[in-house]
Scaffold this motif. Structure first.
Motif, short mmCIF file in Angstrom:
data_model
loop_
_atom_site.label_atom_id
_atom_site.label_comp_id
_atom_site.label_asym_id
_atom_site.label_seq_id
_atom_site.Cartn_x
_atom_site.Cartn_y
_atom_site.Cartn_z
N GLN A 129 -8.60 7.04 1.12
CA GLN A 129 -7.96 8.17 1.78
C GLN A 129 -8.17 8.04 3.28
O GLN A 129 -9.08 7.35 3.74
CB GLN A 129 -8.51 9.49 1.28
N ALA A 130 -7.28 8.68 4.02
CA ALA A 130 -7.36 8.67 5.48
C ALA A 130 -6.86 10.01 6.00
O ALA A 130 -6.02 10.64 5.38
CB ALA A 130 -6.52 7.53 6.06
N ARG A 131 -7.37 10.41 7.13
CA ARG A 131 -6.92 11.66 7.75
C ARG A 131 -5.55 11.51 8.39
O ARG A 131 -4.74 12.41 8.36
CB ARG A 131 -7.91 12.11 8.83
N VAL A 159 2.43 -0.83 4.51
CA VAL A 159 2.27 0.57 4.14
C VAL A 159 3.62 1.21 3.86
O VAL A 159 4.55 1.09 4.66
CB VAL A 159 1.53 1.35 5.25
N PHE A 160 3.71 1.90 2.71
CA PHE A 160 4.92 2.59 2.30
C PHE A 160 4.58 4.04 1.99
O PHE A 160 4.11 4.34 0.88
CB PHE A 160 5.53 1.92 1.07
N PRO A 161 4.79 4.96 2.94
CA PRO A 161 4.58 6.38 2.64
C PRO A 161 5.61 6.83 1.58
O PRO A 161 6.76 6.42 1.63
CB PRO A 161 4.84 7.08 3.97
N THR A 162 5.17 7.63 0.63
CA THR A 162 6.04 8.12 -0.43
C THR A 162 6.02 9.64 -0.47
O THR A 162 5.09 10.27 0.01
CB THR A 162 5.60 7.57 -1.81
N GLU A 163 7.07 10.21 -1.07
CA GLU A 163 7.11 11.66 -1.22
C GLU A 163 6.27 12.11 -2.40
O GLU A 163 5.56 13.09 -2.34
CB GLU A 163 8.55 12.13 -1.41
N ARG A 164 6.35 11.36 -3.50
CA ARG A 164 5.57 11.68 -4.69
C ARG A 164 4.20 11.04 -4.53
O ARG A 164 4.08 9.88 -4.17
CB ARG A 164 6.24 11.12 -5.94
N CYS A 165 3.17 11.78 -4.81
CA CYS A 165 1.83 11.27 -4.60
C CYS A 165 1.51 10.14 -5.56
O CYS A 165 1.64 10.29 -6.78
CB CYS A 165 0.78 12.38 -4.70
N CYS A 166 1.12 9.01 -5.00
CA CYS A 166 0.86 7.79 -5.76
C CYS A 166 -0.36 7.90 -6.65
O CYS A 166 -0.50 7.14 -7.60
CB CYS A 166 0.68 6.63 -4.79
N CYS A 167 -1.24 8.81 -6.36
CA CYS A 167 -2.52 8.88 -7.09
C CYS A 167 -2.52 9.95 -8.18
O CYS A 167 -3.54 10.20 -8.80
CB CYS A 167 -3.66 9.15 -6.10
N GLN A 168 -1.37 10.58 -8.41
CA GLN A 168 -1.27 11.59 -9.45
C GLN A 168 -0.55 11.02 -10.67
O GLN A 168 0.36 10.21 -10.54
CB GLN A 168 -0.51 12.82 -8.95
N ALA A 169 -0.95 11.45 -11.83
CA ALA A 169 -0.29 11.00 -13.06
C ALA A 169 1.13 11.59 -13.13
O ALA A 169 1.37 12.69 -12.66
CB ALA A 169 -1.10 11.45 -14.26
N VAL A 174 0.86 -1.18 0.00
CA VAL A 174 0.00 0.00 0.00
C VAL A 174 0.90 1.23 0.00
O VAL A 174 1.77 1.38 0.86
CB VAL A 174 -0.91 0.01 1.25
N GLU A 175 0.73 2.09 -0.98
CA GLU A 175 1.49 3.33 -1.05
C GLU A 175 0.58 4.49 -0.66
O GLU A 175 -0.61 4.50 -1.01
CB GLU A 175 2.04 3.54 -2.46
N CYS A 176 1.13 5.42 0.07
CA CYS A 176 0.34 6.58 0.47
C CYS A 176 1.21 7.83 0.49
O CYS A 176 2.43 7.75 0.60
CB CYS A 176 -0.31 6.35 1.84
N CYS A 177 0.56 8.97 0.32
CA CYS A 177 1.26 10.24 0.34
C CYS A 177 0.30 11.31 0.85
O CYS A 177 -0.91 11.15 0.84
CB CYS A 177 1.75 10.59 -1.06
N ARG A 178 0.87 12.41 1.31
CA ARG A 178 0.05 13.53 1.77
C ARG A 178 -0.55 14.23 0.56
O ARG A 178 0.12 14.48 -0.43
CB ARG A 178 0.89 14.53 2.56
N SER A 179 -1.81 14.53 0.66
CA SER A 179 -2.52 15.28 -0.36
C SER A 179 -3.44 16.24 0.36
O SER A 179 -4.54 15.87 0.78
CB SER A 179 -3.30 14.32 -1.27
N GLY A 180 -2.96 17.45 0.57
CA GLY A 180 -3.70 18.40 1.40
C GLY A 180 -3.71 17.91 2.84
O GLY A 180 -2.69 17.53 3.38
N GLY A 181 -4.88 17.84 3.45
CA GLY A 181 -5.00 17.38 4.82
C GLY A 181 -5.24 15.88 4.92
O GLY A 181 -5.58 15.38 5.99
#
Length: 70
Positions: free
Chosen positions: A28-30, A58-68, A6-13
């Motif tokens: 998404q999660a808070r 879970v692998f937090p990433t710097e580049r957002c995984c959900c953006q092209a 599972v990859e995740c990144c910050r996207s706003g809040g």
């Protein structure tokens, strides 16, 4: 039991969540500590399996995984 990356990144809040091995599985999660549960729920709903049959890493990433890619 099957383990999914599972990859995740910050996207706003929020934390944007993606499961690369399962096309179309996003959530998404808070908070970061909520990511495993939200990802597990998305996976089990997509596959129609019981939650206890799914494990996530879970692998937090710097580049957002959900953006092209640009």
């Amino acid at each position: 039991m099957t383990t999914y990356r599972v990859e995740c990144c910050r996207s706003g809040g929020w934390w944007a969540i993606s499961v690369p091995d399962l096309k179309g599985v996003h959530s998404q999660a808070r908070r970061l500590d909520q990511v495993p549960g939200m990802a597990r729920e998305a996976i089990t709903l997509m596959l129609g399996v019981a939650p206890e049959t799914v494990q996530v890493e879970v692998f937090p990433t710097e580049r957002c995984c959900c953006q092209a890619a640009k």
